[in-house]
Design an enzyme around this catalytic site. Structure first.
Site, short mmCIF file in Angstrom:
data_model
loop_
_atom_site.label_atom_id
_atom_site.label_comp_id
_atom_site.label_asym_id
_atom_site.label_seq_id
_atom_site.Cartn_x
_atom_site.Cartn_y
_atom_site.Cartn_z
N ASP A 51 -7.74 5.90 4.96
CA ASP A 51 -7.85 4.56 5.74
C ASP A 51 -9.01 4.43 6.64
O ASP A 51 -9.21 3.46 7.60
CB ASP A 51 -6.64 4.69 6.71
N HIS B 241 1.42 3.79 7.20
CA HIS B 241 0.73 4.81 6.27
C HIS B 241 1.13 6.27 6.27
O HIS B 241 1.83 6.58 7.57
CB HIS B 241 -0.60 4.73 5.78
N SER C 277 0.93 -1.20 0.01
CA SER C 277 0.05 -0.02 -0.03
C SER C 277 0.81 1.18 -0.06
O SER C 277 0.25 2.25 -0.07
CB SER C 277 -0.92 -0.05 1.05
#
Lengths: 167, 212
Positions: free
Chosen positions: B155, B128, B89
């Site tokens: 998210d 992230h 990701s």
């Protein structure tokens, strides 16, 4: 003392140590670079400005973003992650940072660019504080190296203002 | 012409040569003990002593590794100062198998930082980037929203049900540095645990059977 096992072990340890050392040196060489980036953002149009059903203000805008970030690239740079964030203060929040657009620059050639775009991500406030709000558009860049330490910096462009009324 | 004699050596005896610096412990001991007239079986006690030394050495290696790891945890302020990237990701910046070095400082979280966080009820940490920060006046408590570089949406779907923002308590650290490919060892060991057992037993075997 001279068996295959010993030699393999010594060789492997030495190889790993040398590799780690090389990665560290490569990372340190990034400090020698003294970058001189430049950027400009123009808001061409406020497309719409509403209070949404969930109660928060939302803005849609179209911008012209131009930048020259070529001096940020070194031989140890894998890519540059850049994003534009709207930054402003509200009575309840000392700082709000909302990213409205981002991009990945994979190489030096792509680092000098000009783009005409609407906001990639929704510019939504925590509340209804955006009418007439003065805000900064800050261009942030994160240098992602091939190995080693990552570092980041930004260019603050102040002086943007949202309309006083919804539209 | 001076001829150099190499002194004869066998397990029990050494013709004393003051110029020869290295002499096996076994041989000295044997020599002195037989000279003193003692009747100890030298071979057996040496073997016990050697295995005890190997055990102590193993213990030292394990505790040194543990000390280094705990030291790292203290210095970086994170429960796990090094994490392996498991998903794609954050591509192309971080690939699966890269490792990230984490650090947690008192500086407030700001947009653009790459953070490692745990969702409530989740056990796998997620790496992230922060895309939104809303920091309260006075208390400086912040709401944070994250998104993976390679994902199209933020998210929120990953957060716990009803949770719209992350707080400081969810965040384990900031990524400050990275090394490519090194994490594959951990991924292999996690996904095929048999490799872990084989490796550890090989290591133990190597230490025990080494002659020094």
């Amino acid at each position: 003392m001279h068996s295959f096992g010993y030699r393999a072990n010594a060789l492997l340890t030495f190889a790993v140590t040398i590799l780690a050392f090389m990665c560290a040196i490569a990372s340190l060489s990034d400090n020698l670079n003294s970058p001189s980036p430049s950027a400009e953002i123009q808001i061409l149009n406020i497309n719409w400005f509403q209070k949404q059903t969930h109660g928060n203000d939302e803005v849609s805008l179209t911008m012209n973003i131009s930048a020259d970030l070529q001096s940020l690239f070194t031989w140890n740079t894998k890519q540059l992650f850049i994003f534009v964030a709207a930054e402003y203060e509200t009575p309840s929040n000392a700082l709000n940072q909302v990213s409205v657009w981002d991009a990945i620059i994979p190489s030096k050639e792509h680092a000098k660019f000009w783009i005409h775009t609407s906001n990639k991500y929704r510019f939504v406030d925590q509340g209804n504080n955006l009418r007439g709000k003065e805000f900064n558009l800050t261009l942030h860049w994160h240098v992602m190296p091939k190995t080693g330490k990552m570092f980041a910096d930004k260019l603050v462009m102040p002086g943007y203002r949202l309309p006083k009324e919804y539209r | 012409k001076c001829q150099n004699h190499k002194p004869k050596q066998s397990l029990g005896f050494t013709y004393a040569s003051p110029f020869k610096k290295t002499e096996a412990k076994t041989e000295i001991r044997t020599e002195t003990e037989t000279e003193m007239g003692l009747n100890i079986n030298p071979i057996k006690s040496t073997k016990i002593r050697q295995s005890l030394e190997q055990l102590v050495l193993l213990g030292i290696i394990v505790t040194t590794a543990l000390m280094i790891w705990q030291g790292l945890i203290y210095v970086t302020g994170c429960e796990s100062p090094v994490v392996v990237v498991l998903s794609g990701s954050m591509e192309p910046g971080f690939q699966r198998g890269d490792i990230l070095f984490l650090h947690m400082s008192k500086h407030p979280i700001r947009a653009g930082e790459i953070i490692v966080f745990n969702v409530e009820g989740g056990d796998i940490p997620i790496v992230h980037r922060v895309i939104e920060v809303h920091e309260l006046q006075d208390t400086r408590v912040a709401d944070v929203l994250t998104k993976g570089d390679n994902n199209d949406v933020d998210d929120r779907i990953l957060y716990a049900h009803g949770q719209d923002w992350l707080q400081q308590s969810h965040i384990m650290g900031r990524a400050v540095g990275f090394l490519p490919y090194v994490g594959w060892v951990t991924i292999l060991m996690t996904e095929k645990p048999i490799i872990k057992y084989v490796l550890v037993s090989l290591l133990g075997l190597l230490i025990i059977t080494s002659k020094d």
